[in-house]
Design a protein around this motif. Structure first.
Motif, PDB file in Angstrom:
ATOM      1  N   TRP A   1       0.879  -1.166   0.000  1.00  0.00           N
ATOM      2  CA  TRP A   1       0.000   0.000   0.000  1.00  0.00           C
ATOM      3  C   TRP A   1       0.919   1.218   0.000  1.00  0.00           C
ATOM      4  O   TRP A   1       1.577   1.506   0.992  1.00  0.00           O
ATOM      5  CB  TRP A   1      -0.828   0.047   1.279  1.00  0.00           C
ATOM      6  CG  TRP A   1      -1.956  -0.916   1.411  1.00  0.00           C
ATOM      7  CD1 TRP A   1      -2.167  -2.058   0.707  1.00  0.00           C
ATOM      8  CD2 TRP A   1      -3.033  -0.806   2.351  1.00  0.00           C
ATOM      9  NE1 TRP A   1      -3.307  -2.675   1.160  1.00  0.00           N
ATOM     10  CE2 TRP A   1      -3.855  -1.928   2.149  1.00  0.00           C
ATOM     11  CE3 TRP A   1      -3.368   0.125   3.330  1.00  0.00           C
ATOM     12  CZ2 TRP A   1      -5.007  -2.139   2.916  1.00  0.00           C
ATOM     13  CZ3 TRP A   1      -4.499  -0.083   4.089  1.00  0.00           C
ATOM     14  CH2 TRP A   1      -5.320  -1.205   3.868  1.00  0.00           C
ATOM     15  N   THR A   2       0.981   1.917  -1.086  1.00  0.00           N
ATOM     16  CA  THR A   2       1.909   3.047  -1.148  1.00  0.00           C
ATOM     17  C   THR A   2       1.278   4.326  -1.674  1.00  0.00           C
ATOM     18  O   THR A   2       1.901   5.381  -1.603  1.00  0.00           O
ATOM     19  CB  THR A   2       3.120   2.704  -2.042  1.00  0.00           C
ATOM     20  OG1 THR A   2       2.649   2.317  -3.333  1.00  0.00           O
ATOM     21  CG2 THR A   2       3.943   1.574  -1.446  1.00  0.00           C
ATOM     22  N   SER A   3       0.072   4.249  -2.223  1.00  0.00           N
ATOM     23  CA  SER A   3      -0.487   5.437  -2.895  1.00  0.00           C
ATOM     24  C   SER A   3      -0.525   6.642  -1.964  1.00  0.00           C
ATOM     25  O   SER A   3      -0.155   7.755  -2.351  1.00  0.00           O
ATOM     26  CB  SER A   3      -1.882   5.143  -3.437  1.00  0.00           C
ATOM     27  OG  SER A   3      -2.772   4.770  -2.401  1.00  0.00           O
ATOM     28  N   ARG A   4      -0.932   6.443  -0.739  1.00  0.00           N
ATOM     29  CA  ARG A   4      -1.041   7.571   0.189  1.00  0.00           C
ATOM     30  C   ARG A   4       0.319   7.957   0.778  1.00  0.00           C
ATOM     31  O   ARG A   4       0.490   9.075   1.246  1.00  0.00           O
ATOM     32  CB  ARG A   4      -2.028   7.233   1.313  1.00  0.00           C
ATOM     33  CG  ARG A   4      -3.457   6.979   0.804  1.00  0.00           C
ATOM     34  CD  ARG A   4      -4.060   8.264   0.265  1.00  0.00           C
ATOM     35  NE  ARG A   4      -5.363   8.080  -0.346  1.00  0.00           N
ATOM     36  CZ  ARG A   4      -6.510   7.992   0.309  1.00  0.00           C
ATOM     37  NH1 ARG A   4      -6.515   8.011   1.632  1.00  0.00           N
ATOM     38  NH2 ARG A   4      -7.654   7.869  -0.326  1.00  0.00           N
ATOM     39  N   LEU A   5       1.265   7.043   0.763  1.00  0.00           N
ATOM     40  CA  LEU A   5       2.604   7.365   1.269  1.00  0.00           C
ATOM     41  C   LEU A   5       3.382   8.212   0.269  1.00  0.00           C
ATOM     42  O   LEU A   5       4.207   9.043   0.661  1.00  0.00           O
ATOM     43  CB  LEU A   5       3.382   6.073   1.561  1.00  0.00           C
ATOM     44  CG  LEU A   5       2.791   5.140   2.613  1.00  0.00           C
ATOM     45  CD1 LEU A   5       3.667   3.907   2.753  1.00  0.00           C
ATOM     46  CD2 LEU A   5       2.632   5.833   3.960  1.00  0.00           C
ATOM     47  N   LEU A   6       3.133   8.002  -1.017  1.00  0.00           N
ATOM     48  CA  LEU A   6       3.867   8.709  -2.055  1.00  0.00           C
ATOM     49  C   LEU A   6       3.214  10.028  -2.456  1.00  0.00           C
ATOM     50  O   LEU A   6       3.796  10.826  -3.169  1.00  0.00           O
ATOM     51  CB  LEU A   6       4.016   7.817  -3.291  1.00  0.00           C
ATOM     52  CG  LEU A   6       4.630   6.437  -3.060  1.00  0.00           C
ATOM     53  CD1 LEU A   6       4.758   5.680  -4.371  1.00  0.00           C
ATOM     54  CD2 LEU A   6       5.976   6.532  -2.357  1.00  0.00           C
TER      55      LEU A   6
ATOM     56  N   ASP B   1       1.796  13.825  -2.289  1.00  0.00           N
ATOM     57  CA  ASP B   1       2.286  15.023  -1.606  1.00  0.00           C
ATOM     58  C   ASP B   1       1.269  15.490  -0.562  1.00  0.00           C
ATOM     59  O   ASP B   1       0.097  15.095  -0.570  1.00  0.00           O
ATOM     60  CB  ASP B   1       2.628  16.135  -2.596  1.00  0.00           C
ATOM     61  CG  ASP B   1       1.417  16.693  -3.334  1.00  0.00           C
ATOM     62  OD1 ASP B   1       0.425  17.066  -2.686  1.00  0.00           O
ATOM     63  OD2 ASP B   1       1.462  16.777  -4.570  1.00  0.00           O
ATOM     64  N   GLU B   2       1.754  16.330   0.363  1.00  0.00           N
ATOM     65  CA  GLU B   2       0.942  16.731   1.516  1.00  0.00           C
ATOM     66  C   GLU B   2      -0.364  17.408   1.108  1.00  0.00           C
ATOM     67  O   GLU B   2      -1.427  17.126   1.674  1.00  0.00           O
ATOM     68  CB  GLU B   2       1.754  17.690   2.408  1.00  0.00           C
ATOM     69  CG  GLU B   2       2.992  17.073   3.017  1.00  0.00           C
ATOM     70  CD  GLU B   2       2.676  16.218   4.230  1.00  0.00           C
ATOM     71  OE1 GLU B   2       2.242  16.771   5.245  1.00  0.00           O
ATOM     72  OE2 GLU B   2       2.869  14.990   4.144  1.00  0.00           O
ATOM     73  N   ALA B   3      -0.301  18.301   0.131  1.00  0.00           N
ATOM     74  CA  ALA B   3      -1.495  19.051  -0.254  1.00  0.00           C
ATOM     75  C   ALA B   3      -2.569  18.133  -0.822  1.00  0.00           C
ATOM     76  O   ALA B   3      -3.755  18.263  -0.507  1.00  0.00           O
ATOM     77  CB  ALA B   3      -1.131  20.144  -1.253  1.00  0.00           C
ATOM     78  N   LYS B   4      -2.155  17.193  -1.667  1.00  0.00           N
ATOM     79  CA  LYS B   4      -3.121  16.283  -2.287  1.00  0.00           C
ATOM     80  C   LYS B   4      -3.729  15.349  -1.245  1.00  0.00           C
ATOM     81  O   LYS B   4      -4.944  15.099  -1.248  1.00  0.00           O
ATOM     82  CB  LYS B   4      -2.456  15.481  -3.399  1.00  0.00           C
ATOM     83  CG  LYS B   4      -3.428  14.625  -4.190  1.00  0.00           C
ATOM     84  CD  LYS B   4      -2.740  13.976  -5.381  1.00  0.00           C
ATOM     85  CE  LYS B   4      -3.737  13.138  -6.197  1.00  0.00           C
ATOM     86  NZ  LYS B   4      -3.083  12.498  -7.368  1.00  0.00           N
ATOM     87  N   LEU B   5      -2.890  14.839  -0.334  1.00  0.00           N
ATOM     88  CA  LEU B   5      -3.391  13.950   0.710  1.00  0.00           C
ATOM     89  C   LEU B   5      -4.357  14.685   1.628  1.00  0.00           C
ATOM     90  O   LEU B   5      -5.427  14.166   1.972  1.00  0.00           O
ATOM     91  CB  LEU B   5      -2.225  13.364   1.514  1.00  0.00           C
ATOM     92  CG  LEU B   5      -2.607  12.385   2.630  1.00  0.00           C
ATOM     93  CD1 LEU B   5      -3.381  11.199   2.068  1.00  0.00           C
ATOM     94  CD2 LEU B   5      -1.355  11.912   3.369  1.00  0.00           C
TER      95      LEU B   5
END
Length: 201
Positions: free
Chosen positions: A68-73, A75-79
């Motif tokens: 599971w990496t989508s949320r780790l990769l 950027d802060e603004a998008k997350l």
């Protein structure tokens, strides 16, 4: 920069470029709420506008070994835009040893609701919490305006995930192939993650 297109042989093998990994994704849906709860629902604690560092740590604790990496990769603004959106709901299941699981529900389309993430930390698995957490998740997901609840899993995920979702009442309806950079080779996550998946490149 234009992404490179990889021709997919629909009747045979397709070689991947060095540094790429692939997964078969299965999409599943539920067109009506369960007639009865799957199990006694596990209480879920809502987390409004979660702290991003906390979220990334918890997300990694649950899913890093399944890549599971989508949320780790991200950027802060998008997350932050996703997690703090009023149509995105985050819930935590608490166990005897603390935070045990996560349920993230995307209801930005109120009729077509996605269970975007669902998982338990490794130490909480094997205790019967999964069906209880899903019973609670479905109770949260279904509202009068909801026409469908859906989710997806893939061959990088826990090998029991697909059969678990089917037992919960979801029906497979679509399949896709996802190709991506192996994040362990880019330095974005530890090379030791997901040891069962060979590092090539």
């Amino acid at each position: 920069m234009t992404a490179r297109t990889i021709p997919l042989d629909l009747d045979g093998y397709t070689d991947l470029p060095e540094g790429k990994i692939a997964a078969v994704v299965t999409y599943l849906e539920m067109r009506e709420p369960p007639a009865a709860p799957l199990a006694e629902p596990l209480p879920l604690r809502p987390v409004a506008e979660p702290d991003l560092a906390w979220y990334r740590r918890f997300y990694a604790a649950i899913g890093l070994d399944w890549l599971w990496t989508s949320r780790l990769l991200m950027d802060e603004a998008k997350l932050a835009a996703i997690l703090h959106h009023p149509g995105n709901e985050l819930f935590v299941a608490d166990g005897d040893a603390g935070e045990a699981g996560i349920v993230e529900i995307d209801r930005r389309d109120p009729a077509d609701v996605e269970i975007a993430f669902f998982g338990l930390v490794p130490q909480a698995t094997g205790q019967g919490l999964g069906p209880r957490m899903m019973a609670a998740a479905l109770a949260k997901a279904w509202r009068p305006e909801t026409r469908r609840v859906w989710l997806h899993t893939c061959t990088l995920d826990h090998p029991a995930a697909l059969s678990f979702y089917r037992r919960c009442g979801f029906t497979p309806y679509r399949r896709a192939v996802e190709v991506m950079d192996d994040p362990r080779l880019t330095g974005r996550i530890p090379r030791e993650a997901a040891r069962r998946i060979p590092l090539i490149g």
